[in-house]
Design an enzyme around this catalytic site. Structure first.
Site, short mmCIF file in Angstrom:
data_model
loop_
_atom_site.label_atom_id
_atom_site.label_comp_id
_atom_site.label_asym_id
_atom_site.label_seq_id
_atom_site.Cartn_x
_atom_site.Cartn_y
_atom_site.Cartn_z
N ARG A 241 1.18 0.00 1.78
CA ARG A 241 1.04 0.11 3.02
C ARG A 241 1.03 1.05 3.88
O ARG A 241 1.38 2.15 3.82
CB ARG A 241 3.10 -0.28 3.89
CG ARG A 241 3.23 -2.37 2.95
CD ARG A 241 2.88 -3.00 4.19
NE ARG A 241 2.84 -4.49 3.22
CZ ARG A 241 2.33 -5.18 3.13
NH1 ARG A 241 1.29 -4.76 2.49
NH2 ARG A 241 2.92 -6.35 2.83
N GLU A 270 -1.43 -0.97 11.80
CA GLU A 270 -2.62 -2.16 12.06
C GLU A 270 -2.72 -2.86 13.42
O GLU A 270 -1.13 -2.75 13.55
CB GLU A 270 -2.23 -2.86 11.09
CG GLU A 270 -2.96 -1.82 9.54
CD GLU A 270 -2.69 -2.76 8.51
OE1 GLU A 270 -2.46 -3.74 8.64
OE2 GLU A 270 -2.75 -2.38 7.35
N HIS A 288 -7.04 -3.58 5.58
CA HIS A 288 -6.72 -4.95 4.48
C HIS A 288 -6.93 -5.99 3.58
O HIS A 288 -6.58 -6.73 4.58
CB HIS A 288 -5.22 -4.78 5.66
CG HIS A 288 -4.24 -5.36 5.59
ND1 HIS A 288 -2.72 -4.96 5.55
CD2 HIS A 288 -4.00 -5.80 3.73
CE1 HIS A 288 -2.05 -5.20 4.95
NE2 HIS A 288 -1.95 -5.63 4.05
C1 DGY Z 1 0.40 -7.99 0.67
O1 DGY Z 1 0.57 -9.63 0.38
O2 DGY Z 1 1.57 -7.57 0.76
C2 DGY Z 1 -1.00 -7.40 0.78
O3 DGY Z 1 -0.71 -6.63 2.24
C3 DGY Z 1 -2.21 -8.92 1.78
O4 DGY Z 1 -3.19 -8.42 1.03
#
Ligand code: DGY
Length: 327
Positions: A241, A270, A288
């Site tokens: 993240r 984002e 992402h």
């Molecule tokens: C998640 O599932 O948390 C991912 O970031 C999606 O790609």
């Protein structure tokens, strides 16, 4: 199923699962535009829903949960991470929160490796150089990058994706050091060492890959002070993240070449990406797309729908995050 349950999906998913929801739940409705809804739109459309199927970029806070109404039984996140949901409030209201773990492990680890390889071997720069007709013949000092084989890989967060990342490093004969609050026997079976603390890992690793969920503890785990510990030849990879890194601090370190480079799939705010990051040569950026393979996204959709079907049939969902609601 002849169900009178109301299911709301915030954005189109792979079509077979949309059709499955349509056939199971006549009152199914969804945002058919491929864009995120605003909070106002979300709160309007969620009204009356028994199940909400949402994405990681939908902010499901107490207001949205309240807008749905008292009948809401499940919030099924189409993601493994669930930092976009107010879990404490959902739990207090007795609402199941589910996610889609496991199925995206390989795709995400593959993408982390793609970023690692691209940034250290300067693949994006090399592509630009080639297509702009700048290649005039073999050159001993052209686009020199960082060696990968035999270098130390530092894994921060040794869950499923961190483990898959380390598994792939075995082909490159990389010593692995990991930072986690638990021992990971699989990693240690491959010879990985558990770092005594984060600082130790940051000082020895040549490549650092982040695989932690976003929590109060991990927000800005990589900040000005921790970045100062990195080798000037180190590369930082983030597929977890964006908020795990203080992006402004990272930009400053990259600009001043205090670290060699970064491969980033996730960003602090984002979908905005820090302007300077877009201009730096020593970064490779992706929007992402860690889980973005057709196979993985299909499986994620199946899991999210399976979770909804279970809860609305009165059964415990397979991927319950807040297990305390099912007692
Ligand atoms: C998640 O599932 O948390 C991912 O970031 C999606 O790609």
């Amino acid at each position: 199923m002849n169900s009178d349950k109301n299911v709301f999906l915030t954005r189109p998913l792979p079509q077979p699962q949309v059709e499955r929801l349509q056939s199971l739940f006549p009152r199914f409705h969804h945002n058919q535009e491929n864009r995120s809804l605003t909070q106002t739109e979300l709160s309007k459309h969620v009204k009356g829903a028994d199940a909400l199927l949402c994405l990681l970029n939908d902010k499901i806070d107490a207001d949205i949960i309240d807008s749905a109404g008292p009948q809401l039984r499940i919030i099924a996140n189409y993601a493994t991470g669930y930092d976009n949901i107010d879990i404490a409030y959902a739990t207090q209201r007795g609402i199941c929160v589910t996610n889609t773990p496991d199925v995206l492990t390989d795709a995400t680890a593959d993408l982390a490796w793609a970023l690692l390889l691209s940034v250290s071997r300067r693949i994006v720069e090399a592509h630009e150089y080639s297509v702009k007709n700048r290649f005039k013949g073999w050159d001993p000092i052209l686009l020199l990058g960082g060696e990968i084989t035999g270098k130390t890989l530092g894994i921060i967060g040794a869950g499923r994706i961190g483990t898959a990342m380390a598994q792939r490093s075995r082909g490159w004969n990389m010593p692995v050091v990991y930072y986690s609050n638990k021992h990971n026997e699989t990693l240690e079976g491959w010879g990985a060492k558990k770092a005594a603390n984060l600082e130790d890992l940051l000082q020895v690793a040549d490549f650092i890959s982040l695989h932690v969920p976003l929590t109060v503890e991990t927000k800005y785990l990589i900040n000005r002070e921790t970045l100062a510990l990195l080798k000037p030849t180190a590369y930082l990879i983030n597929t977890s993240r964006g908020k795990v890194i203080d992006e402004q601090a990272l930009v400053d370190y990259l600009k001043n070449k205090r670290i060699a480079g970064a491969g980033l799939d996730v960003f602090e705010n984002e979908p905005e990406i820090h302007t300077d990051l877009k201009e730096l040569p020593n970064v490779v950026l992706a929007p992402h797309i860690g889980s973005a393979t057709t196979e993985t996204r299909t499986r994620m959709a199946e899991m999210a729908v399976d979770n909804i079907v279970s809860v609305l049939a009165g059964n415990k969902p397979p991927n319950l995050v807040n297990t305390e609601v099912w007692k």
